[in-house]
Design an enzyme around this catalytic site. Structure first.
Site, mmCIF file in Angstrom:
data_model
loop_
_atom_site.group_PDB
_atom_site.id
_atom_site.type_symbol
_atom_site.label_atom_id
_atom_site.label_comp_id
_atom_site.label_asym_id
_atom_site.label_seq_id
_atom_site.Cartn_x
_atom_site.Cartn_y
_atom_site.Cartn_z
ATOM 1 N N GLY A 190 -12.180 -118.059 29.961
ATOM 2 C CA GLY A 190 -12.309 -117.193 28.800
ATOM 3 C C GLY A 190 -13.728 -116.650 28.733
ATOM 4 C CD GLN A 192 -19.097 -116.665 26.429
ATOM 5 O OE1 GLN A 192 -17.931 -116.329 26.427
ATOM 6 N NE2 GLN A 192 -19.514 -117.750 27.054
ATOM 7 C CB CYS A 204 -19.022 -122.899 26.849
ATOM 8 S SG CYS A 204 -19.440 -121.274 26.208
ATOM 9 C CG LEU A 205 -18.283 -119.003 31.814
ATOM 10 C CD1 LEU A 205 -17.807 -117.580 32.071
ATOM 11 C CD2 LEU A 205 -18.474 -119.746 33.125
ATOM 12 C CG HIS A 254 -14.239 -122.085 23.570
ATOM 13 N ND1 HIS A 254 -14.841 -123.256 23.982
ATOM 14 C CD2 HIS A 254 -15.062 -121.084 24.017
ATOM 15 C CE1 HIS A 254 -15.973 -122.987 24.618
ATOM 16 N NE2 HIS A 254 -16.124 -121.672 24.664
ATOM 17 C CD GLU A 255 -13.642 -117.568 25.084
ATOM 18 O OE1 GLU A 255 -14.652 -116.877 24.804
ATOM 19 O OE2 GLU A 255 -13.670 -118.489 25.919
ATOM 20 C CG HIS A 287 -18.078 -117.698 22.263
ATOM 21 N ND1 HIS A 287 -19.362 -118.154 22.452
ATOM 22 C CD2 HIS A 287 -17.327 -118.321 23.217
ATOM 23 C CE1 HIS A 287 -19.385 -119.012 23.472
ATOM 24 N NE2 HIS A 287 -18.164 -119.139 23.945
HETATM 25 CO CO CO Z 1 -17.522 -120.342 25.508
#
Ligand code: CO
Length: 167
Positions: free
Chosen positions: A45, A50, A95-96, A137-138, A141
């Site tokens: 994701g 991000q 998470c990236l 999760h997204e 963000h």
């Molecule tokens: Co993330």
């Protein structure tokens, strides 16, 4: 085009993203770049914030049981809302924007969601399992929240200590 992914503690990651209003070429190329970036970094994701764009959109591509990802499973989610949530599940998230950090996070197990696609069409669907976890999760963000904000105080303190040591 593969873009750089912002990592904690970049201040942008704490900011709230704004609703998408135009479903134009610019939006489409942003979504395409986000997919290139997510695939390149082996993510499941990625939210626009991000890559530094404060718009309410993210992409998700849930791998199958073997861990393989297919382009046709990509979901592009714009202006998302969770209408209903049920149950509870715990999953070790990553998470990236927090490379090499993984921790158990509690979230709703089933959610009913509404979002728009790249052409502005409204979709309503029910998600469960990893799809529901990734969606939540997204969506976090887009509200400036990273997953370590959902773990216990002690684990969070430990995270902050360990993170500083890595720098
Ligand atoms: Co993330």
């Amino acid at each position: 085009m593969v873009l750089d992914v912002l990592t904690y503690p970049d201040k942008k990651l704490k900011m709230k993203s704004k609703e998408v209003e135009s479903f134009d070429e610019k939006l489409h190329s942003l979504l395409d770049d986000m997919n290139d970036t997510m695939v390149d970094k082996n993510g499941i994701g990625l939210a626009a914030v991000q890559i530094g764009v404060l718009k309410r959109l993210f992409i998700i591509n849930i791998p199958d049981e073997k861990g393989d990802q297919y382009p046709e499973n990509l979901i592009e989610v714009i202006n998302p809302r969770i209408i209903e949530s049920r149950g509870e599940t715990t999953y070790e998230e990553g998470c990236l924007s927090l490379p090499q950090y993984y921790e158990d996070v509690k979230r709703a197990d089933e959610i009913v969601v509404e979002y728009m696609d790249r052409d502005g069409n409204l979709h309503k669907t029910e998600l469960h399992g990893l799809g529901a976890i990734a969606f939540q999760h997204e969506l976090d963000h887009l509200n400036g929240k990273l997953f370590f904000e959902r773990i216990s105080y002690l684990k969070r303190k430990k995270f902050e200590k360990d993170w500083k040591k890595r720098k």
